[in-house]
Design an enzyme around this catalytic site. Structure first.
Site, PDB file in Angstrom:
ATOM      1  CB  CYS A   2      47.853  44.203  55.233  1.00 57.84           C
ATOM      2  SG  CYS A   2      49.595  44.016  55.592  1.00 57.84           S
ATOM      3  CE  LYS A 486      44.921  23.256  50.453  1.00 57.61           C
ATOM      4  NZ  LYS A 486      44.254  24.115  49.527  1.00 57.61           N
ATOM      5  CD  GLU A 489      47.549  26.431  52.364  1.00 55.08           C
ATOM      6  OE1 GLU A 489      47.003  25.459  51.812  1.00 55.08           O
ATOM      7  OE2 GLU A 489      47.238  27.600  52.127  1.00 55.08           O
ATOM      8  CG  HIS A 505      63.153   9.161  36.292  1.00 56.32           C
ATOM      9  ND1 HIS A 505      63.974   8.475  35.429  1.00 56.32           N
ATOM     10  CD2 HIS A 505      61.882   8.830  35.944  1.00 56.32           C
ATOM     11  CE1 HIS A 505      63.235   7.788  34.571  1.00 56.32           C
ATOM     12  NE2 HIS A 505      61.960   7.980  34.873  1.00 56.32           N
TER      13      HIS A 505
HETATM   14  O1  M6R Z   1      43.085  33.997  45.559  1.00 53.19           O
HETATM   15  P1  M6R Z   1      43.838  33.077  44.659  1.00 53.19           P
HETATM   16  O2  M6R Z   1      43.035  31.895  44.268  1.00 53.19           O
HETATM   17  O3  M6R Z   1      44.412  33.772  43.455  1.00 53.19           O
HETATM   18  O4  M6R Z   1      45.047  32.559  45.520  1.00 53.19           O
HETATM   19  C1  M6R Z   1      46.057  31.776  44.951  1.00 53.19           C
HETATM   20  C2  M6R Z   1      46.850  31.073  46.024  1.00 53.19           C
HETATM   21  O5  M6R Z   1      47.463  31.992  46.865  1.00 53.19           O
HETATM   22  C3  M6R Z   1      45.965  30.149  46.863  1.00 53.19           C
HETATM   23  O6  M6R Z   1      45.299  29.237  46.049  1.00 53.19           O
HETATM   24  C4  M6R Z   1      46.800  29.388  47.904  1.00 53.19           C
HETATM   25  O7  M6R Z   1      47.683  28.528  47.271  1.00 53.19           O
HETATM   26  C5  M6R Z   1      45.851  28.648  48.832  1.00 53.19           C
HETATM   27  N1  M6R Z   1      45.678  29.393  50.030  1.00 53.19           N
HETATM   28  C6  M6R Z   1      46.312  27.298  49.203  1.00 53.19           C
HETATM   29  O8  M6R Z   1      45.361  26.654  49.987  1.00 53.19           O
END
Ligand code: M6R
Length: 609
Positions: A2, A486, A489, A505
């Site tokens: 948000c 990646k 996502e 395995h």
């Molecule tokens: O802001 P942060 O680096 O702590 O965020 C951690 C994860 O939410 C973030 O790296 C997420 O996995 C990425 N958006 C993936 O691309």
């Protein structure tokens, strides 16, 4: 998750809020809304307008309204409590109180039951509306008092911007856990979840301290603690320009951010190289931090955790002390064994990830030393850690992390080298030669950035599949994990990363004709092993994309595509393989016609557990 913002001043508040929400949309894009003060004669009214969907929907709705207001608050939502409906969208009102909220109120059920006894019933399914009801129930004309009393009852994380109908032109903000920054300049007073919403007006800002109330008016911003004492906030300055937070001619932020990596690396590494050696003096990180420890724990989430996986390999290689990598959400509830001889390194782009922040707090509580690697200046993780090393990636807007990841990688190298120098395990000359290699990897990354056509071509095949596997060993396994994340996502293709030796395995049963396998074989000590694993999947019909170092002669029947890295010291291949996995995910998502920068169900900054 948000995005919230507020403005009061001389300008048209509606326009400022819409612009701010557009900049904050990476934090959530399920619905958006605005509330503003409308005064006629002596009567004041708060008007709220909301829409489901993107901020552009809200902007279209507002375009048909003749709104002239100088004080407004706005919200872009990542739904937690309650579905994506207009009723559940923010702002929420009760009586004289209208607010926007980022965070989660954990005891909202209990509060709702109590408030029902006062005749207040929610119309939405959100926890946020309960907060509006609570503040209204405590309001008798003194906003500070109502907010203070409410905060005593609220359990969870919150950042609020609140307007009271009988206080036109004023916005009150308070936070606990969730981020809020504020700025005052000749245009007026601004508050937002992130400086990107404000930077067009001011590059100087402050982080609102937790459990303090900011009162914004056209005259300025007054911050007080709950006892009413004025608090002088430390001012911060953004070094990057507004252009950095815009697409700058690229089709997507992700593509732009992939291309920004060489500069981001240069900005992160070079200030830490003094006399050709890694040096954290300017960061205030003393060598003594590295000498009194017998163990390192790296904890983070998602992509940042994958950077930590490489950190483990590098620190163990150069320092020969045990390093474990823990997912922050597991670590915080895992009853970890830490003491004053443990260094806990947390990694976070946003510096606000709830689980990573909790990991810092727990580590401090258990007596460990904490060092954070963070991109956003002044963020909670940075402020709550004993020491911080800022990465200088600039703003990362695309939800999929790219440049923030590779600068985190670069910091892992610097930490591993500096730690080893501090403990006498790495000589100055060896460290200088490592640093040279690290800087050289920026040029190699530039070369791989030119592989875009080749990878775009490969994505034609990948876009059609339902499953895919990434394989690698050691350093390449850490990279494979990031490649898999990646792709999932942003392209919504199911993918798994496997330590190549582990495949047989169980998972090899999923390898059938034409399942793509992307194998990284860049490390000499396991090269032959990875190639054997490739042979295994190939003989079961896999469609193989093989990535190797330069100079490897590969049997052409072994793979469908052979991607060859530029010649380099193999320690630094991650900067190049990272680009390959980023391009593969990017081009695949584009070919599937997906919203690359704002993938479904995700948000950039995960400030809830
Ligand atoms: O802001 P942060 O680096 O702590 O965020 C951690 C994860 O939410 C973030 O790296 C997420 O996995 C990425 N958006 C993936 O691309």
């Amino acid at each position: 998750m948000c995005g919230i913002t507020g403005y009061t001043g001389m300008l048209n508040a509606k326009d400022i809020i819409v612009e701010g929400l557009q900049a904050l949309e990476y934090r959530g894009y399920d619905s958006a809304g605005i509330a503003f003060c409308s005064s006629s004669g002596s009567s004041n009214k708060t008007i709220t307008i909301k829409t489901v969907g993107k901020v552009s929907n809200l902007a279209s709705k507002l375009a048909s309204e003749n709104i002239d207001t100088h004080c407004a608050i706005g919200h872009t939502r990542w739904a937690t409590h309650g579905g994506v409906t207009e009723t559940n969208s923010h702002p929420h009102s009760c009586g004289k109180v209208t607010l926007i909220h980022n965070g989660i109120i954990e005891n909202y059920h209990e509060l709702a039951n109590e408030l029902a006894e006062t005749g207040r019933y929610p119309v939405s399914q959100t926890d946020s509306e309960i907060a509006a009801m609570l503040i209204d129930s405590l309001y008798d004309g003194d906003p500070h008092e109502a907010i203070r009393k409410a905060s005593e009852r609220l359990i969870g994380a919150y950042a609020f911007c609140i307007i009271f109908e009988d206080r036109p032109g004023s916005i009150y903000s308070v936070r606990c856990g969730s981020p809020l920054v504020a700025a005052y300049c000749e245009d007026g007073a601004f508050v937002a979840s992130d400086i990107v919403a404000i930077i067009e007006h001011s590059k100087d800002y402050f982080v609102l301290p937790e459990h303090h109330i900011a009162h914004l008016s056209s005259e300025g911003i007054n911050v007080v603690d709950y006892a009413g004492n004025t608090y002088e906030c430390d001012m911060l300055h953004v070094s990057w320009d507004i252009a950095a937070a815009k697409k700058g001619g690229y089709e997507h932020f992700m593509l732009k951010e992939i291309h920004e990596q060489p500069d981001a690396l240069l900005n992160t590494i070079t200030p830490r190289i003094i006399n050709n050696l890694p040096d954290f003096d300017e960061d205030g990180v003393p060598d003594s931090l590295f000498t009194g420890i017998n163990r390192v724990v790296i904890t983070a989430c998602g992509t940042a955790m994958h950077a930590g996986m490489l950190g483990k390999l590098l620190i163990e290689k150069y320092n020969r002390i045990p390093v474990s990598v823990e997912i922050a959400s597991e670590f915080r509830y895992g009853n970890p064994i830490l003491d004053e001889h443990t260094l806990v390194i947390t990694i976070s782009q946003s510096g606000e990830t709830a689980d990573t922040l909790a990991a810092v707090r727990l580590s401090t509580e258990l007596g460990a030393k904490t060092l954070s690697v963070v991109n956003v200046k002044g963020s909670s993780i940075a402020r709550e850690s004993d020491y911080v090393l800022y990465t200088h990636a600039g703003p990362e807007i695309s939800v999929a992390s790219t440049k923030a990841y590779t600068v985190q990688l670069s910091m892992m190298y610097l930490i591993a080298y500096r730690m080893a120098m501090a403990t006498g395990k790495l000589s100055d000359s060896e460290a200088a030669s490592r640093v040279k290699g690290l800087l050289k990897s920026i040029d190699n990354m530039k070369r791989v950035l030119k592989y875009d056509d080749e990878l775009n071509e490969i994505s034609k095949k990948i876009r059609k599949v339902e499953n895919l596997f990434y394989l690698g060993r050691g350093v390449d396994y850490a990279i494979a994990c990031e490649g898999s994340l990646k792709l999932k996502e942003i392209s919504y293709i199911h993918s798994e990363a496997y330590a190549a030796g582990e495949l047989k395995h169980g998972t090899i049963s999923l390898i059938v004709d034409n399942v793509p396998v992307i194998a990284f074989a860049t490390q000499e000590n396991v090269y032959a092993k990875v190639i054997s694993n490739v042979v295994e999947v190939r003989s079961r019909g896999a469609y193989v994309i093989l990535v190797t170092s330069a100079g490897k002669r590969v049997d052409t029947t072994l793979c469908d595509h052979h991607i060859i890295l530029p010649a380099m010291d193999e320690e630094f291949t991650p900067f190049c393989t990272a680009v390959i996995l980023q391009y593969l995910a990017y081009f695949t998502a584009v070919r599937r016609g997906l919203n690359v920068d704002q993938p479904r169900n995700l948000a950039k900054s995960v400030t809830v557990e």
